[in-house]
Design an enzyme around this catalytic site. Structure first.
Site, PDB file in Angstrom:
ATOM      1  N   GLU A 106       0.864  -1.181   0.000  1.00 25.55           N
ATOM      2  CA  GLU A 106       0.000   0.000   0.000  1.00 25.55           C
ATOM      3  C   GLU A 106       0.896   1.225   0.000  1.00 25.55           C
ATOM      4  O   GLU A 106       1.685   1.428   0.918  1.00 25.55           O
ATOM      5  CB  GLU A 106      -0.916   0.003   1.234  1.00 25.55           C
ATOM      6  CG  GLU A 106      -2.057  -1.013   1.095  1.00 25.55           C
ATOM      7  CD  GLU A 106      -3.083  -0.933   2.228  1.00 25.55           C
ATOM      8  OE1 GLU A 106      -4.058  -1.694   2.152  1.00 25.55           O
ATOM      9  OE2 GLU A 106      -2.907  -0.135   3.173  1.00 25.55           O
ATOM     10  N   ASP A 135      -5.432   9.985   9.849  1.00 23.20           N
ATOM     11  CA  ASP A 135      -4.143   9.448  10.261  1.00 23.20           C
ATOM     12  C   ASP A 135      -3.654  10.067  11.556  1.00 23.20           C
ATOM     13  O   ASP A 135      -3.904  11.229  11.850  1.00 23.20           O
ATOM     14  CB  ASP A 135      -3.103   9.700   9.163  1.00 23.20           C
ATOM     15  CG  ASP A 135      -3.309   8.756   7.993  1.00 23.20           C
ATOM     16  OD1 ASP A 135      -3.157   7.533   8.214  1.00 23.20           O
ATOM     17  OD2 ASP A 135      -3.639   9.221   6.893  1.00 23.20           O
TER      18      ASP A 135
END
Lengths: 267, 406
Positions: free
Chosen positions: A49, A60
């Site tokens: 990824e 995040d």
């Protein structure tokens, strides 16, 4: 069959689970990304990824926020991320690459332009963190036209009816977010994950990768006993952040963590 | 404006999935979707519930001090020599700005939903103070996210929030301003989604926030409409309000949206000038994109990265804008214009000296544009300007710009 399907089929034949590392493209330096991708494959990665850096990564935690900031300091944009994938593809035609990021840079490029360029670069899947299936029709259609999988998230709060709806919109695999929180959080509860995966499997036959909160051999092993794939991001990216001055050391540390996970998952 | 857009459509948006044309929607990570569903379901139900609405109205009357007056600024109007300018005095609300209308509404929702904790983001600190205020009153635990740069710039409001019992978290990520405070609030929400209500301060964010905040702020326009008719015998010819995220503007505009003879002007912050790139004017100089849960006009670079904004007023210093404004711009129902720091400061001084009212620097942008607009109109015409906040919080900023130590 797509590269992602091939990958899960081959693993399943060996009774192995997918190990899926995440890194942010261009972190800590653009020259580091392609060697790091090859190093991850050597250390046991099945799928990579690759994060498209964004100025406002809302889902995040601090580790990946800082990685985005480091990459953006070098002016990394989608075109450069795709060039990295194309370079990786020159010597690796087997390992699936999934781009992970936020919608705005993709929308800014244009869905069709992006999908075509991503396909040409050798991208296999796209996971857009802030794009739920309800808003995803146009992007998914563009990706589908170019045989790129649309990967969606499932979370601990996703209700039953939505699981089926999300599974239907997805191809390649599903990404189950193991906890309520942001990337790099610490409180993974394995029995909760087991319960949720059982429920999700009633709605889909797609492989399920689990991410958030996995940081070492032990947590990778525990999750790989339940899921089809294990995603690790912040644990790797924090090493890249800690060793910005010395790329070789960063690469060695990151691949060592991944190799330890591979070993734990396969034994 | 486009002829196929009927009054019903104008008033009925957003649609069930939260869209104003192509704008709005819900662009958040999956973990928040259930919370937004729950909030939307509760809001759609309570927004038609007599008891809820009565409690909201009661709080607006007796706690906020509504209705706020509509004041004919005669002396200022005479000086300009054009249209008559009326000021909607949101600066007289408890806590000093329009922000409290919304926090009262959202805190009531939190109470009805049984959430013991509230969080908020803030730029200048006005929404943070308004959130901390209602949290204190309802006994809710309150945490306010504020960019570290803004914490420094607005230390007085930080202390006010702390006095009110709120915890203020200085956000160190990104540009350390309002957009980063919003990111951090979303991160906190996703982690504590079970027991926490997120009080968003403007008409942006994922559905149902743009609708909900508009509905709570629409009291401004409803009152202004009645007051204008009572005082002048008819509707105003034009409305003017400043636009950062756009909550005070949409609050004034929305009840007039179907009265197409009433022109509407949203005033963005041109900062040092649109051509310098140092501004906060996404509608005037930005492009469509997706940030903080909705599709709207954004300040972004060629690669779709969000760029840092500038304005002398911290409350307008935001790279996005509410999706309903984006839509009103595209269909041509509202006009979006901009005013520089310098022009806003001049209006700040002018209103202070001519009317004895010290306006917030945000509202001064609206005043500066109203002055330009009034000069092009006849004395028998009327402009309603939303005086969205009082300027006490800006005294230090203005003094520093004037080279005065306070």
């Amino acid at each position: 069959m797509s590269r992602i399907q091939d990958c899960f089929a081959a693993l399943s034949a060996k009774q192995h689970k997918a190990l899926i590392p995440y890194i942010t493209a261009g972190d800590s330096h653009p020259s580091m990304t392609v060697p790091l991708m090859h190093g991850l494959v050597k250390a046991g990665a099945d799928i990579i990824e690759l994060g498209i850096p964004f100025s406002d990564p809302m889902a995040d935690g601090p580790v990946i926020q800082l990685a985005c900031e480091r990459a953006l300091r070098h002016g990394i944009n989608i075109q450069q991320v795709l060039a990295m994938v194309a370079e990786f593809r020159q010597t690796d035609q087997l390992t699936p690459v999934v781009l992970m990021g936020y919608l705005n840079p993709i929308e800014n490029m244009g869905y069709d332009t992006f999908a075509l360029a991503a396909a040409e670069a050798g991208v296999d899947g796209v996971l857009t963190v802030d794009l739920p299936p309800e808003e995803a029709d146009l992007l998914s259609t563009a990706l589908n036209t170019h045989h790129i999988d649309s990967i969606f998230l499932l979370s601990p709060t996703t209700e039953d009816a939505r699981i089926a709806q999300i599974a239907k919109a997805s191809s390649g695999y599903l990404y189950y977010v193991s906890l309520k929180g942001v990337t790099g959080a610490a409180s993974l509860n394995v029995s909760d994950v087991a319960e949720r995966l059982n429920l999700i499997r009633q709605h889909t036959t797609l492989p399920i990768a689990v991410g958030f909160g996995i940081k070492d051999g032990a947590s990778a092993q525990a999750i790989s006993a339940l899921a089809d794939g294990v995603v690790v991001g912040s644990a790797l990216v924090s090493q890249i952040g800690a060793e910005q001055e010395n790329q070789d050391v960063a690469l060695a540390k990151v691949t060592a963590i991944l190799a330890e996970m591979r070993h734990a998952m396969d034994s | 404006m486009s002829e196929h857009i009927t009054e019903e459509v104008l008033k009925s948006l957003p649609d069930a999935s939260g869209h104003f044309g192509k704008y709005g929607g819900r662009f958040v990570s999956e973990t928040l979707m259930a919370a937004l569903d729950e909030l939307n379901e509760t809001y759609q139900k309570l927004s038609k519930d007599k008891d809820f609405l009565a409690e909201f109205d009661r709080d607006l009357n007796y706690y906020v001090g509504r209705p706020s007056p509509l004041y004919h600024a005669e002396r200022w109007s005479r000086t300009v020599g054009g249209a008559q300018i009326y000021l909607k005095r949101e600066d007289l609300n408890h806590t000093g700005a329009h922000k409290v209308n919304n926090t009262i509404g959202q805190a009531l929702l939190a109470k009805f939903m049984g959430k013991p904790k509230v969080i908020a983001e803030t730029g200048a600190g006005q929404h943070g103070v308004a959130s901390a205020t209602v949290a204190a009153r309802l006994g809710l635990e309150c945490k306010v996210f504020m960019g570290a740069v803004d914490v420094e710039r607005q230390s007085l409001n930080v202390y006010r929030m702390k006095l009110l019992g709120a915890e203020v978290e200085a956000v160190q990520s990104g540009s350390k301003t309002l957009k980063d405070a919003l990111n951090e609030a979303l991160r906190h929400w996703v982690t504590h989604v079970d027991d926490t209500f997120y009080i968003i301060g403007t008409v942006a964010g994922p559905h149902p926030y743009p609708q909900m905040v508009r509905d709570f702020q629409a009291v401004i326009g409803r009152e202004a409409k009645q007051q204008c008719i009572a005082q002048t015998g008819r509707l105003p010819d034009a409305l003017v309000a400043c636009v950062g995220g756009g909550s005070n503007a949409i609050g004034l505009f929305y009840p007039f949206i179907a009265n197409q003879q009433v022109a509407m002007y949203g005033v963005e912050a041109a900062g040092l000038g649109l051509s310098t790139g140092k501004h906060s004017a996404p509608l005037c100089a930005g492009r469509s994109g997706v940030l903080h849960g909705n599709r709207t006009y954004l300040m972004q670079d060629d690669n779709g990265q969000i760029i840092e904004t500038h304005s002398v007023s911290a409350g307008l210093d935001y790279p996005g804008v509410g999706p309903e404004h984006a839509w009103l711009k595209d269909i041509g129902r509202a006009n979006y214009v901009s005013i520089t720091d310098e022009e806003a400061l001049a209006a700040f001084h002018k209103l202070t000296q001519l009317e004895g009212i010290i306006p917030a620097l945000e509202s001064s942008h609206a005043l500066a544009y109203a002055e330009k607009l009034a000069a092009t109109m006849r004395p028998d015409q009327t402009i309603v300007v939303n005086l969205s906040g009082r300027g006490d919080k800006d005294i230090h900023t203005v003094a520093a710009l004037d080279g005065v130590q306070v």
